[in-house]
Design a protein around this motif. Structure first.
Motif, PDB file in Angstrom:
ATOM      1  N   ASP A 115      30.479  12.096 -20.408  1.00 24.00           N
ATOM      2  CA  ASP A 115      31.736  12.687 -19.910  1.00 24.00           C
ATOM      3  C   ASP A 115      32.678  11.559 -19.538  1.00 24.00           C
ATOM      4  O   ASP A 115      32.675  11.076 -18.412  1.00 24.00           O
ATOM      5  CB  ASP A 115      31.479  13.527 -18.650  1.00 24.00           C
ATOM      6  CG  ASP A 115      30.834  14.851 -18.927  1.00 24.00           C
ATOM      7  OD1 ASP A 115      30.862  15.311 -20.078  1.00 24.00           O
ATOM      8  OD2 ASP A 115      30.298  15.439 -17.973  1.00 24.00           O
ATOM      9  N   LEU A 133      31.421  21.583 -24.587  1.00 26.57           N
ATOM     10  CA  LEU A 133      30.573  22.052 -23.492  1.00 26.57           C
ATOM     11  C   LEU A 133      30.321  20.890 -22.548  1.00 26.57           C
ATOM     12  O   LEU A 133      29.867  19.826 -22.982  1.00 26.57           O
ATOM     13  CB  LEU A 133      29.229  22.573 -24.007  1.00 26.57           C
ATOM     14  CG  LEU A 133      28.267  23.007 -22.898  1.00 26.57           C
ATOM     15  CD1 LEU A 133      28.595  24.420 -22.436  1.00 26.57           C
ATOM     16  CD2 LEU A 133      26.830  22.915 -23.348  1.00 26.57           C
ATOM     17  N   TRP A 135      27.844  19.896 -20.038  1.00 26.57           N
ATOM     18  CA  TRP A 135      26.494  20.313 -19.663  1.00 26.57           C
ATOM     19  C   TRP A 135      26.413  20.486 -18.154  1.00 26.57           C
ATOM     20  O   TRP A 135      26.976  19.687 -17.401  1.00 26.57           O
ATOM     21  CB  TRP A 135      25.477  19.287 -20.162  1.00 26.57           C
ATOM     22  CG  TRP A 135      24.094  19.842 -20.192  1.00 26.57           C
ATOM     23  CD1 TRP A 135      23.152  19.734 -19.220  1.00 26.57           C
ATOM     24  CD2 TRP A 135      23.515  20.615 -21.240  1.00 26.57           C
ATOM     25  NE1 TRP A 135      22.015  20.395 -19.598  1.00 26.57           N
ATOM     26  CE2 TRP A 135      22.205  20.948 -20.835  1.00 26.57           C
ATOM     27  CE3 TRP A 135      23.976  21.060 -22.479  1.00 26.57           C
ATOM     28  CZ2 TRP A 135      21.351  21.709 -21.627  1.00 26.57           C
ATOM     29  CZ3 TRP A 135      23.119  21.807 -23.266  1.00 26.57           C
ATOM     30  CH2 TRP A 135      21.827  22.125 -22.840  1.00 26.57           C
ATOM     31  N   LYS A 136      25.710  21.517 -17.737  1.00 25.79           N
ATOM     32  CA  LYS A 136      25.676  21.916 -16.327  1.00 25.79           C
ATOM     33  C   LYS A 136      25.163  20.831 -15.390  1.00 25.79           C
ATOM     34  O   LYS A 136      25.706  20.617 -14.319  1.00 25.79           O
ATOM     35  CB  LYS A 136      24.823  23.181 -16.183  1.00 25.79           C
ATOM     36  CG  LYS A 136      24.784  23.727 -14.794  1.00 25.79           C
ATOM     37  CD  LYS A 136      23.986  24.998 -14.716  1.00 25.79           C
ATOM     38  CE  LYS A 136      24.001  25.528 -13.305  1.00 25.79           C
ATOM     39  NZ  LYS A 136      23.285  26.794 -13.222  1.00 25.79           N
ATOM     40  N   GLU A 137      24.107  20.169 -15.776  1.00 25.94           N
ATOM     41  CA  GLU A 137      23.498  19.146 -14.910  1.00 25.94           C
ATOM     42  C   GLU A 137      23.538  17.802 -15.628  1.00 25.94           C
ATOM     43  O   GLU A 137      23.687  17.741 -16.845  1.00 25.94           O
ATOM     44  CB  GLU A 137      22.037  19.516 -14.628  1.00 25.94           C
ATOM     45  CG  GLU A 137      21.893  20.848 -13.935  1.00 25.94           C
ATOM     46  CD  GLU A 137      20.446  21.345 -13.953  1.00 25.94           C
ATOM     47  OE1 GLU A 137      19.627  20.825 -14.740  1.00 25.94           O
ATOM     48  OE2 GLU A 137      20.155  22.269 -13.192  1.00 25.94           O
ATOM     49  N   LYS A 138      23.365  16.752 -14.866  1.00 29.77           N
ATOM     50  CA  LYS A 138      23.235  15.439 -15.495  1.00 29.77           C
ATOM     51  C   LYS A 138      21.899  15.373 -16.222  1.00 29.77           C
ATOM     52  O   LYS A 138      20.864  15.693 -15.652  1.00 29.77           O
ATOM     53  CB  LYS A 138      23.355  14.333 -14.454  1.00 29.77           C
ATOM     54  CG  LYS A 138      24.766  14.220 -13.901  1.00 29.77           C
ATOM     55  CD  LYS A 138      24.893  13.062 -12.947  1.00 29.77           C
ATOM     56  CE  LYS A 138      26.322  12.945 -12.449  1.00 29.77           C
ATOM     57  NZ  LYS A 138      26.447  11.850 -11.476  1.00 29.77           N
ATOM     58  N   GLY A 155      28.060  12.701 -16.399  1.00 26.73           N
ATOM     59  CA  GLY A 155      27.555  13.894 -17.066  1.00 26.73           C
ATOM     60  C   GLY A 155      27.618  13.745 -18.576  1.00 26.73           C
ATOM     61  O   GLY A 155      27.903  12.667 -19.102  1.00 26.73           O
ATOM     62  N   THR A 157      28.895  15.575 -22.374  1.00 29.18           N
ATOM     63  CA  THR A 157      29.724  16.514 -23.123  1.00 29.18           C
ATOM     64  C   THR A 157      29.094  16.736 -24.490  1.00 29.18           C
ATOM     65  O   THR A 157      28.623  15.792 -25.116  1.00 29.18           O
ATOM     66  CB  THR A 157      31.142  15.942 -23.344  1.00 29.18           C
ATOM     67  OG1 THR A 157      31.725  15.602 -22.094  1.00 29.18           O
ATOM     68  CG2 THR A 157      32.034  16.939 -24.053  1.00 29.18           C
ATOM     69  N   CYS A 172      24.435  27.560 -24.159  1.00 29.77           N
ATOM     70  CA  CYS A 172      23.932  26.495 -23.289  1.00 29.77           C
ATOM     71  C   CYS A 172      24.522  26.585 -21.879  1.00 29.77           C
ATOM     72  O   CYS A 172      25.604  27.130 -21.685  1.00 29.77           O
ATOM     73  CB  CYS A 172      24.271  25.138 -23.891  1.00 29.77           C
ATOM     74  SG  CYS A 172      23.456  24.836 -25.465  1.00 29.77           S
ATOM     75  N   PRO A 173      23.815  25.979 -20.898  1.00 33.19           N
ATOM     76  CA  PRO A 173      24.319  25.999 -19.521  1.00 33.19           C
ATOM     77  C   PRO A 173      25.451  24.994 -19.328  1.00 33.19           C
ATOM     78  O   PRO A 173      25.363  23.858 -19.778  1.00 33.19           O
ATOM     79  CB  PRO A 173      23.095  25.588 -18.700  1.00 33.19           C
ATOM     80  CG  PRO A 173      22.290  24.732 -19.625  1.00 33.19           C
ATOM     81  CD  PRO A 173      22.507  25.323 -20.995  1.00 33.19           C
ATOM     82  N   GLY A 174      26.506  25.427 -18.703  1.00 31.70           N
ATOM     83  CA  GLY A 174      27.618  24.535 -18.432  1.00 31.70           C
ATOM     84  C   GLY A 174      28.945  25.227 -18.603  1.00 31.70           C
ATOM     85  O   GLY A 174      29.026  26.445 -18.720  1.00 31.70           O
ATOM     86  N   VAL A 175      29.994  24.446 -18.622  1.00 32.04           N
ATOM     87  CA  VAL A 175      31.351  24.955 -18.818  1.00 32.04           C
ATOM     88  C   VAL A 175      31.672  24.861 -20.300  1.00 32.04           C
ATOM     89  O   VAL A 175      31.722  23.771 -20.868  1.00 32.04           O
ATOM     90  CB  VAL A 175      32.380  24.153 -17.984  1.00 32.04           C
ATOM     91  CG1 VAL A 175      33.790  24.661 -18.250  1.00 32.04           C
ATOM     92  CG2 VAL A 175      32.042  24.220 -16.505  1.00 32.04           C
TER      93      VAL A 175
END
Length: 191
Positions: A115, A133, A135-138, A155, A157, A172-175
């Motif tokens: 990121d 995306l 990703w939700k977690e590192k 993080g 991307t 997938c988890p995340g924004v």
């Protein structure tokens, strides 16, 4: 449909550059290697198989990467084909630019990057893909000795080009963000 929020201000992400280090804190912490492998849970979440891993240490080293073919050297000079997976070396400042350009030129696959939203290569890349995306977690990447790395300094991307790859990111988890500039390609369309 999610759109790129105009209120995003990620100027703090590039703080390591602001301090004059030239690389992220994660890169300084991990030493002088670009050998960090994407863990299996990323591929489990994506739920698709790739035709080509364009920056691979080889299937013997990362057997969990769901790819039929693996380029272990000279990837930027070789022709890419099918649905590509790209997790290239991140080490050099702006070293990702050539990889991003080749990925966009190829026009089908999923690319992983740190990121670094304030980096020139990231800002060039983002509007040329169909979806992004965060990703939700590192992600704790895998070292060459098979152990997990520690908490990274940034993080991750994932970028997608092609309808099937956009759908994979959406699971997938995340924004998840659809690019406001390009529309999602349908079967038979080209970039």
């Amino acid at each position: 449909m999610l759109l790129w929020p105009a209120c995003f201000d990620h100027s703090w992400i590039g703080s390591c550059y602001d301090w004059g280090w030239g690389v992220s804190a994660h890169e300084l912490a991990v030493g002088k290697t670009d050998e960090w492998y994407t863990p299996p849970e990323i591929f489990d979440a994506l739920g698709i198989r790739f035709d080509l891993d364009v920056a691979s240490p080889g299937s013997a080293v990362t057997p969990w990467v769901p790819a039929n073919h693996h380029y272990k050297a000279d990837s930027l000079e070789l022709p890419w084909f099918g649905r590509a997976w790209m997790n290239p070396p991140f080490g050099k400042r702006n070293g990702y630019q050539a990889w991003a350009e080749k990925f966009v030129e190829h026009g089908h696959g999923i690319a992983l990057s740190p990121d670094r939203t304030s980096a020139p290569w990231w800002q060039w890349f983002a509007p040329r893909v169909n979806a992004i995306l965060f990703w939700k977690e590192k992600i704790k990447f895998i070292k060459p000795d098979g152990t997990r790395g520690g908490q990274p300094g940034t993080g991750t991307t994932l970028f997608a080009i092609g309808q099937d790859c956009v759908e994979a990111l959406s699971r997938c988890p995340g924004v998840f963000v659809l690019s406001p500039i390009n529309h999602v390609l349908t079967e038979g369309e080209s970039q």
